[in-house]
Design an enzyme around this catalytic site. Structure first.
Site, PDB file in Angstrom:
ATOM      1  N   ASN A  12     -29.849 -15.927  61.860  1.00  0.00           N
ATOM      2  CA  ASN A  12     -30.914 -16.443  62.734  1.00  0.00           C
ATOM      3  C   ASN A  12     -32.225 -15.798  62.284  1.00  0.00           C
ATOM      4  O   ASN A  12     -32.451 -14.620  62.535  1.00  0.00           O
ATOM      5  CB  ASN A  12     -30.577 -16.071  64.186  1.00  0.00           C
ATOM      6  CG  ASN A  12     -31.696 -16.418  65.151  1.00  0.00           C
ATOM      7  OD1 ASN A  12     -32.636 -17.132  64.805  1.00  0.00           O
ATOM      8  ND2 ASN A  12     -31.602 -15.910  66.376  1.00  0.00           N
ATOM      9  N   LYS A  14     -35.176 -16.456  63.288  1.00  0.00           N
ATOM     10  CA  LYS A  14     -36.194 -16.397  64.348  1.00  0.00           C
ATOM     11  C   LYS A  14     -37.539 -16.872  63.799  1.00  0.00           C
ATOM     12  O   LYS A  14     -37.564 -17.858  63.058  1.00  0.00           O
ATOM     13  CB  LYS A  14     -36.251 -14.971  64.928  1.00  0.00           C
ATOM     14  CG  LYS A  14     -34.853 -14.490  65.359  1.00  0.00           C
ATOM     15  CD  LYS A  14     -34.860 -13.216  66.126  1.00  0.00           C
ATOM     16  CE  LYS A  14     -33.420 -12.857  66.490  1.00  0.00           C
ATOM     17  NZ  LYS A  14     -33.309 -11.656  67.280  1.00  0.00           N
ATOM     18  N   HIS A  98     -30.092 -18.919  73.093  1.00  0.00           N
ATOM     19  CA  HIS A  98     -30.319 -17.552  72.610  1.00  0.00           C
ATOM     20  C   HIS A  98     -31.030 -16.742  73.706  1.00  0.00           C
ATOM     21  O   HIS A  98     -31.852 -17.280  74.449  1.00  0.00           O
ATOM     22  CB  HIS A  98     -31.167 -17.573  71.337  1.00  0.00           C
ATOM     23  CG  HIS A  98     -31.234 -16.237  70.677  1.00  0.00           C
ATOM     24  ND1 HIS A  98     -32.125 -15.277  71.090  1.00  0.00           N
ATOM     25  CD2 HIS A  98     -30.501 -15.678  69.687  1.00  0.00           C
ATOM     26  CE1 HIS A  98     -31.934 -14.180  70.359  1.00  0.00           C
ATOM     27  NE2 HIS A  98     -30.957 -14.403  69.503  1.00  0.00           N
ATOM     28  N   GLU A 100     -33.415 -14.774  73.625  1.00  0.00           N
ATOM     29  CA  GLU A 100     -34.877 -14.771  73.582  1.00  0.00           C
ATOM     30  C   GLU A 100     -35.454 -16.039  74.202  1.00  0.00           C
ATOM     31  O   GLU A 100     -36.593 -16.046  74.665  1.00  0.00           O
ATOM     32  CB  GLU A 100     -35.349 -14.572  72.126  1.00  0.00           C
ATOM     33  CG  GLU A 100     -35.127 -13.128  71.695  1.00  0.00           C
ATOM     34  CD  GLU A 100     -34.958 -12.914  70.211  1.00  0.00           C
ATOM     35  OE1 GLU A 100     -35.265 -13.824  69.424  1.00  0.00           O
ATOM     36  OE2 GLU A 100     -34.495 -11.812  69.832  1.00  0.00           O
ATOM     37  N   GLU A 168     -23.657 -12.029  72.473  1.00  0.00           N
ATOM     38  CA  GLU A 168     -24.751 -11.159  72.051  1.00  0.00           C
ATOM     39  C   GLU A 168     -25.240 -10.324  73.241  1.00  0.00           C
ATOM     40  O   GLU A 168     -26.058 -10.807  74.041  1.00  0.00           O
ATOM     41  CB  GLU A 168     -25.927 -11.995  71.533  1.00  0.00           C
ATOM     42  CG  GLU A 168     -25.598 -12.835  70.329  1.00  0.00           C
ATOM     43  CD  GLU A 168     -26.848 -13.142  69.514  1.00  0.00           C
ATOM     44  OE1 GLU A 168     -26.898 -12.724  68.353  1.00  0.00           O
ATOM     45  OE2 GLU A 168     -27.781 -13.752  70.039  1.00  0.00           O
ATOM     46  N   GLY A 174     -31.849  -6.418  68.101  1.00  0.00           N
ATOM     47  CA  GLY A 174     -33.112  -5.921  67.561  1.00  0.00           C
ATOM     48  C   GLY A 174     -33.229  -4.403  67.577  1.00  0.00           C
ATOM     49  O   GLY A 174     -34.329  -3.857  67.598  1.00  0.00           O
ATOM     50  N   SER A 216     -27.814  -6.440  66.268  1.00  0.00           N
ATOM     51  CA  SER A 216     -27.974  -5.336  65.312  1.00  0.00           C
ATOM     52  C   SER A 216     -26.794  -5.188  64.361  1.00  0.00           C
ATOM     53  O   SER A 216     -26.403  -4.073  64.016  1.00  0.00           O
ATOM     54  CB  SER A 216     -28.246  -4.021  66.052  1.00  0.00           C
ATOM     55  OG  SER A 216     -29.432  -4.145  66.818  1.00  0.00           O
TER      56      SER A 216
HETATM   57  P1  PGA Z   1     -30.489  -8.790  65.361  1.00  0.00           P
HETATM   58  O1  PGA Z   1     -30.607 -10.212  66.099  1.00  0.00           O
HETATM   59  O2  PGA Z   1     -29.333  -8.918  64.392  1.00  0.00           O
HETATM   60  O3  PGA Z   1     -31.796  -8.596  64.656  1.00  0.00           O
HETATM   61  O4  PGA Z   1     -30.226  -7.771  66.411  1.00  0.00           O
HETATM   62  C1  PGA Z   1     -29.472 -10.903  66.500  1.00  0.00           C
HETATM   63  C2  PGA Z   1     -29.856 -12.115  67.291  1.00  0.00           C
HETATM   64  O5  PGA Z   1     -30.804 -12.039  68.092  1.00  0.00           O
HETATM   65  O6  PGA Z   1     -29.235 -13.197  67.148  1.00  0.00           O
END
Ligand code: PGA
Length: 256
Positions: A12, A14, A98, A100, A168, A174, A216
């Site tokens: 992803n 983003k 997601h 976010e 997640e 993050g 992460s």
């Molecule tokens: P990250 O993001 O691997 O940077 O923690 C994962 C995600 O938000 O899908």
């Protein structure tokens, strides 16, 4: 000997990287690493603006996805894209729900409508769920159950083959790689998630739904997450923008 599980790794991106040229470069490198894998499927979900150009590089041997879709097919929805548009420019997957986007107000009900829209256009939905925080009394499990049941409210048994569930935990996204959920704890949560799925779809179907981990994940922790966590793969953010680290992550996933 235990049969090797086929792994599914989705990247992803983003709102990265900042130019089409950079996106093409990262993508070319990932495509090269992915071509060497026998046991792992790789999907990249770039910013939608880059999708058509990356599709030219991907051709038919590398799958792409979008990070979000609207539930309507067309109309007055400024800034949105439909599942049909995504499929038309070559996407096979869509991330849906997601955290976010949920943080910007996306509800379980909207997630459920988006899943229906994705399925109607032949996309595979990578549906994200996860608690914002973990309490010691286990209330987060109740939260997860609710989120899964409501998000999947419109998904019938016959549609499940188009569904991938990405667990997640929001607090693990993050962060540094040592903030990811450990494999053993992940295993317990995944068992719980499978129980919830079992309650909705029954055993035969529930155990066929791929469950991914996200938050992460890096080449440093992928071994623990995948071998102890009993997941079918990963949804990877930052590490999927670093071709070398991501190649290493893919190699490890492929070797397990
Ligand atoms: P990250 O993001 O691997 O940077 O923690 C994962 C995600 O938000 O899908």
């Amino acid at each position: 000997m235990k049969k090797k599980k086929r792994m599914f790794i989705a990247g992803n991106w983003k709102m990265n990287p900042q130019s089409l040229e950079a996106a093409k470069e990262v993508f070319r490198q990932i495509k090269k690493s992915a071509a060497k894998l026998k046991n792992t499927d790789v999907v990249i979900c770039p910013p939608t603006l880059y999708l058509s150009e990356l599709k030219k590089i991907a051709k038919d041997d590398f799958a792409l996805g979008v990070q979000n879709i609207h539930w309507e097919l067309s109309g007055s929805h400024t800034g949105e894209i439909s599942a049909r548009m995504a499929a038309d420019v070559g996407a096979h997957y869509s991330i849906i729900g997601h955290s976010e986007r949920r943080a910007m107000g996306e509800s379980d009900e909207e997630v459920s409508k988006k899943i229906a829209a994705a399925f109607a256009e032949g996309l595979v939905g990578i549906v994200c769920v996860g608690e914002r925080e973990r309490d010691t009394e286990g209330q987060y499990l109740e939260f997860l159950k609710n989120q899964i049941e409501h998000s999947l409210a419109g998904v019938s048994k016959s549609q499940v083959k188009r569904l991938i569930l990405a667990y997640e935990p929001v607090w693990a996204i993050g962060r540094k790689d040592n903030a990811a959920l450990g494999g053993k704890e992940l295993y317990e949560t995944v068992l719980y998630i499978r129980k919830v799925l079992l309650g909705i779809y029954g055993k035969d179907i529930a155990f066929g739904i791929p469950v991914l981990y996200g938050g992460s994940a890096t080449f440093q922790n992928v071994g623990d997450i995948l071998s102890e966590g009993e997941v079918e793969g990963l949804l990877v953010g930052r590490q999927s923008l670093e071709p070398e680290g991501f190649a290493q992550l893919l190699r490890i996933a492929n070797s397990l």
